[in-house]
Design a protein around this motif. Structure first.
Motif, mmCIF file in Angstrom:
data_model
loop_
_atom_site.group_PDB
_atom_site.id
_atom_site.type_symbol
_atom_site.label_atom_id
_atom_site.label_comp_id
_atom_site.label_asym_id
_atom_site.label_seq_id
_atom_site.Cartn_x
_atom_site.Cartn_y
_atom_site.Cartn_z
ATOM 1 N N ARG A 375 -101.471 -16.628 -29.019
ATOM 2 C CA ARG A 375 -100.190 -15.943 -29.115
ATOM 3 C C ARG A 375 -100.354 -14.452 -28.842
ATOM 4 N NH1 ARG A 375 -96.460 -15.884 -34.527
ATOM 5 N NH2 ARG A 375 -97.690 -14.047 -35.032
ATOM 6 N N GLY A 376 -101.452 -13.867 -29.326
ATOM 7 C CA GLY A 376 -101.709 -12.453 -29.065
ATOM 8 C C GLY A 376 -101.862 -12.179 -27.580
ATOM 9 N N HIS A 377 -102.622 -13.034 -26.890
ATOM 10 C CA HIS A 377 -102.772 -12.880 -25.430
ATOM 11 C C HIS A 377 -101.429 -13.054 -24.723
ATOM 12 C CE1 HIS A 377 -107.069 -12.351 -25.036
ATOM 13 N NE2 HIS A 377 -107.326 -13.403 -25.802
ATOM 14 N N ALA A 378 -100.641 -14.029 -25.187
ATOM 15 C CA ALA A 378 -99.332 -14.276 -24.559
ATOM 16 C C ALA A 378 -98.393 -13.087 -24.753
ATOM 17 C CB ALA A 378 -98.704 -15.547 -25.143
ATOM 18 N N ASP A 379 -98.477 -12.443 -25.914
ATOM 19 C CA ASP A 379 -97.621 -11.279 -26.172
ATOM 20 C C ASP A 379 -97.967 -10.128 -25.229
ATOM 21 O OD1 ASP A 379 -96.288 -12.603 -28.151
ATOM 22 O OD2 ASP A 379 -97.358 -11.655 -29.819
ATOM 23 N N VAL A 380 -99.258 -9.910 -25.022
ATOM 24 C CA VAL A 380 -99.679 -8.840 -24.112
ATOM 25 C C VAL A 380 -99.230 -9.156 -22.687
ATOM 26 C CG1 VAL A 380 -101.656 -7.634 -23.107
ATOM 27 C CG2 VAL A 380 -101.623 -8.158 -25.544
ATOM 28 N N GLU A 381 -99.427 -10.413 -22.281
ATOM 29 C CA GLU A 381 -99.013 -10.811 -20.932
ATOM 30 C C GLU A 381 -97.504 -10.688 -20.756
ATOM 31 O OE1 GLU A 381 -100.541 -14.724 -20.563
ATOM 32 O OE2 GLU A 381 -102.649 -14.087 -20.445
ATOM 33 N N PHE A 382 -96.748 -10.978 -21.822
ATOM 34 C CA PHE A 382 -95.296 -10.829 -21.760
ATOM 35 C C PHE A 382 -94.909 -9.360 -21.557
ATOM 36 C CE2 PHE A 382 -91.549 -9.581 -24.246
ATOM 37 C CZ PHE A 382 -90.562 -10.263 -23.564
ATOM 38 N N GLU A 383 -95.538 -8.472 -22.300
ATOM 39 C CA GLU A 383 -95.238 -7.044 -22.165
ATOM 40 C C GLU A 383 -95.532 -6.547 -20.756
ATOM 41 O OE1 GLU A 383 -93.926 -4.882 -24.159
ATOM 42 O OE2 GLU A 383 -93.836 -5.949 -26.066
ATOM 43 N N GLU A 384 -96.595 -7.060 -20.165
ATOM 44 C CA GLU A 384 -96.954 -6.635 -18.813
ATOM 45 C C GLU A 384 -96.060 -7.304 -17.765
ATOM 46 O OE1 GLU A 384 -101.726 -5.773 -19.573
ATOM 47 O OE2 GLU A 384 -101.086 -7.661 -18.658
ATOM 48 N N ARG A 385 -95.641 -8.525 -18.046
ATOM 49 C CA ARG A 385 -94.822 -9.276 -17.086
ATOM 50 C C ARG A 385 -93.361 -8.830 -17.113
ATOM 51 N NH1 ARG A 385 -95.758 -13.853 -19.134
ATOM 52 N NH2 ARG A 385 -93.797 -14.217 -20.236
ATOM 53 N N GLU A 386 -92.865 -8.505 -18.298
ATOM 54 C CA GLU A 386 -91.452 -8.143 -18.445
ATOM 55 C C GLU A 386 -91.296 -6.825 -19.209
ATOM 56 O OE1 GLU A 386 -88.775 -11.212 -19.778
ATOM 57 O OE2 GLU A 386 -90.202 -12.786 -19.242
ATOM 58 N N PRO A 387 -91.807 -5.736 -18.666
ATOM 59 C CA PRO A 387 -91.628 -4.447 -19.363
ATOM 60 C C PRO A 387 -90.176 -3.991 -19.274
ATOM 61 C CG PRO A 387 -92.578 -4.079 -17.201
ATOM 62 C CD PRO A 387 -92.496 -5.575 -17.373
ATOM 63 N N ILE A 388 -89.772 -3.190 -20.245
ATOM 64 C CA ILE A 388 -88.454 -2.550 -20.154
ATOM 65 C C ILE A 388 -88.663 -1.225 -19.433
ATOM 66 C CG2 ILE A 388 -86.463 -1.655 -21.403
ATOM 67 C CD1 ILE A 388 -87.062 -3.522 -23.662
ATOM 68 N N THR A 389 -88.222 -1.153 -18.214
ATOM 69 C CA THR A 389 -88.415 0.037 -17.394
ATOM 70 C C THR A 389 -87.362 1.091 -17.730
ATOM 71 O OG1 THR A 389 -86.991 -0.837 -15.649
ATOM 72 C CG2 THR A 389 -89.343 -1.399 -15.533
ATOM 73 N N GLY A 390 -87.493 2.249 -17.107
ATOM 74 C CA GLY A 390 -86.499 3.296 -17.295
ATOM 75 C C GLY A 390 -85.114 2.834 -16.905
ATOM 76 N N ARG A 391 -85.025 2.044 -15.826
ATOM 77 C CA ARG A 391 -83.724 1.513 -15.410
ATOM 78 C C ARG A 391 -83.162 0.537 -16.441
ATOM 79 N NH1 ARG A 391 -85.075 -0.651 -9.496
ATOM 80 N NH2 ARG A 391 -86.941 -1.294 -10.642
ATOM 81 N N GLY A 392 -84.066 -0.199 -17.082
ATOM 82 C CA GLY A 392 -83.625 -1.113 -18.139
ATOM 83 C C GLY A 392 -83.042 -0.364 -19.325
ATOM 84 N N TYR A 393 -83.670 0.759 -19.689
ATOM 85 C CA TYR A 393 -83.147 1.560 -20.800
ATOM 86 C C TYR A 393 -81.794 2.168 -20.460
ATOM 87 C CZ TYR A 393 -87.351 1.193 -23.666
ATOM 88 O OH TYR A 393 -88.365 0.717 -24.459
#
Length: 571
Positions: A375-393
């Motif tokens: 789960r820890g590895h999946a969380d890191v991969e999620f953050e890298e795969r779906e970051p909230i970019t400046g446009r997202g904010y």
């Protein structure tokens, strides 16, 4: 009177349906249409005066609305975005309420600080109905949808706690106490979580034992009120209790409820949510002219315009200012945090590899630890795969519509309070302006920023990969078909050959394909298919706890397994 009420209710339902159909065809957010239609309907000759008790909206409409949203919101997504959701829905709501209260009182001294803070509290929470409707239509990334939905669920609780403290100060003619607010908020959160968790857990246990869809649905109707009223009686947050009960019910329902109960619950609560949300926005527009008349005696157009523009401007500035810190943190500190997390996970994995379990209990503990590691590895991969970019904010910041809570909560301020009619009208106008301003421009902002969402092909590949994974896990757990027995007897070799290619990656829901087989074989097919289906559900639960795939992928695979189960029942 009864006939008049039925006539108004029937006309209201017809307007809701027409507005929803028109919104889908034109792309205009349905809440905007409903508010406009409500205003227009109020000027029709012969229309009755409708007085909605604000307590009825807060206690009778808000709990089921929040529960309907919470039960559909994946806990996995809430956990991964909890920091941003908590920041926006707790910290920024309190900051916004106090900042608006201070500035409104400073520029309009006739409005007491307590009353001004009450105004700040009711306009601080966002309403994600219009934003999420637009996001789903345009294809807003799922993570941004989760943030908007999660924020709108929790910020109501924060706002109502601040409002409760402000109203107490108004009633006592005393000053607003920040210390009392902090203490009350702490108990509101703790009590709401405890009561909501207890109600959610107990009702899930009860519903699991019932094999009656009517009783099951009836209990689900009662859950939001069972959580809300005890929490409010104990001066905890009834709103938060409802949200926790809904999240827990949604999370446990995947394992504890049958496919029929889950599908019935989803359809029922979607319908209830549609009716209640539409009714509130329609009533909001219908009541506006009457509220304008009530405020004319104590304010001028110039003063009211200045007050409303001040509050709207502050809300926009504070929302973007509040998002600045998480945006900078995401931009400059995320990579270092990911590296640090990977190092810690690597060290933890080495420690697990070096362990030699001595008994079954230790083996179970190691297996649990490995799932946490995954789960820890999946969380890191999620953050890298779906970051909230400046446009997202920017999108999150611009999705600042106000709605149900604002128009209902402001009317709970005690009647007779000096300038209360001005504050009520100001809150209504703030909600209306934000709905129009953000609701009409949000699609343009999203289109201009060109946010990327997962393609249809990627979604299909993810579903197939997860389906294959849980199918293989089921085989690993139960063993191949040749080793299966029914009633202690091995399966007929011809039957094994017939079924073999249909077990993985999906169980053949086509038990109908075997209707022509002899009765004994048909029964064996159903038993074995059900056995593998249960194993696949267990594997899906394990995969979901890890979170290597998106919540949408888990929902699609679960829906497929539910469809299969329903066909088993039919046969």
């Amino acid at each position: 009177m009864d006939h008049q009420f039925l006539l108004v209710a029937g006309a209201g339902l017809a307007i809701m349906i027409a507005a929803s159909v028109f919104a889908r065809r034109t792309g205009v957010a349905a809440p905007l249409l409903l508010v406009g239609l409500g205003i227009g309907a109020s000027y029709l000759p012969g229309t009755p005066t409708i007085e909605l008790e604000p307590e009825l909206v807060l206690a009778g409409v808000l709990p089921p609305l929040l529960y309907a949203s919470a039960v559909q919101l994946p806990v996995l997504d809430v956990r991964r975005n909890l920091a941003l959701i908590a920041w926006q829905s707790v910290v920024m709501v309190i900051v916004s309420a106090l900042a608006i209260g201070a500035l409104v009182h400073a520029l309009f001294p006739a409005i007491s600080f307590a009353l001004a803070t009450a105004l700040g509290a009711v306009v601080s929470p966002t309403d994600a109905v219009a934003a999420t409707a637009i996001g789903r239509r345009i294809g807003l990334p799922p993570r941004l949808m989760t943030v908007l939905e999660g924020e709108s669920l929790v910020n109501d609780a924060s706002a109502l706690v601040v409002l409760r403290t402000a109203i107490a100060a108004i009633a006592a003619s005393s000053g607003f106490s920040l210390g009392d607010t902090v203490l009350e908020f702490g108990w509101a959160v703790a009590g709401g979580v405890l009561i909501g968790g207890l109600v959610g857990w107990l009702t899930v246990l009860l519903r699991r034992r019932l094999d009656d869809p009517v009783l099951n649905t009836t209990i689900s109707f009662a859950v939001p009120f069972l959580a809300y009223f005890p929490a409010e009686e104990l001066h905890a947050s009834g709103v938060l209790a409802v949200v926790i009960a809904g999240l827990l019910t949604g999370a446990l329902g995947s394992k504890q409820f049958s496919a029929r109960d889950r599908q019935t619950q989803a359809t029922t609560w979607t319908t209830i949510s549609f009716i209640l949300e539409s009714a509130v926005f329609l009533a909001m527009g219908y009541q506006l002219p009457e509220i304008v008349d009530a405020a004319r005696a104590e304010t001028t157009v110039g003063e009211l315009t200045g007050l409303v523009l001040l509050v709207v401007g502050l809300l926009v500035v504070l929302r973007f200012a509040g998002l600045l810190w998480p945006a900078l943190r995401e931009r400059f500190g995320q990579r270092d945090r990911h590296e640090q997390t990977r190092v810690k996970l690597g060290q933890f994995e080495e420690k697990l590899d070096s362990m030699t379990p001595a008994d079954q209990r230790e083996e179970n503990r190691v297996a649990w630890a490995r799932r946490r590691l995954a789960r820890g590895h999946a969380d890191v991969e999620f953050e890298e795969r779906e970051p909230i970019t400046g446009r997202g904010y920017v999108v999150v910041g611009w999705a600042g519509m106000r709605g149900v809570v604002t128009v209902a909560a402001v009317q709970t301020i005690p009647a007779g309070t000096p300038h209360v009619d001005t504050v009520v009208l100001a809150a209504f106008l703030v909600a209306l302006i934000t709905l129009v301003l953000f609701g009409l421009t949000l699609p343009l902002v999203i289109a201009k920023l060109k946010l990327r969402s997962e393609s249809a092909e990627d979604k299909r590949d993810s579903v197939q990969a997860l389906l294959r994974r849980v199918g293989e896990d089921a085989i690993d757990t139960l063993g191949p078909l040749e080793e299966q027995t029914v009633g202690g007897e091995p399966l007929d070799p011809e039957l094994v050959s017939t079924m073999k290619d249909r077990i993985v990656p999906r169980i053949v829901a086509a038990s109908g394909q075997f209707r022509d087989t002899k009765p004994d074989s048909h029964e064996q097919i159903l038993i074995v298919q059900r056995r593998y289906l249960d194993a696949m559900r267990e594997a899906l639960g394990t995969e979901r706890s890890i979170g290597a795939y998106s919540s949408a992928t888990y929902r699609q695979v679960e829906a497929l397994l539910d469809t299969i189960e329903q066909r088993f029942v039919a046969n």
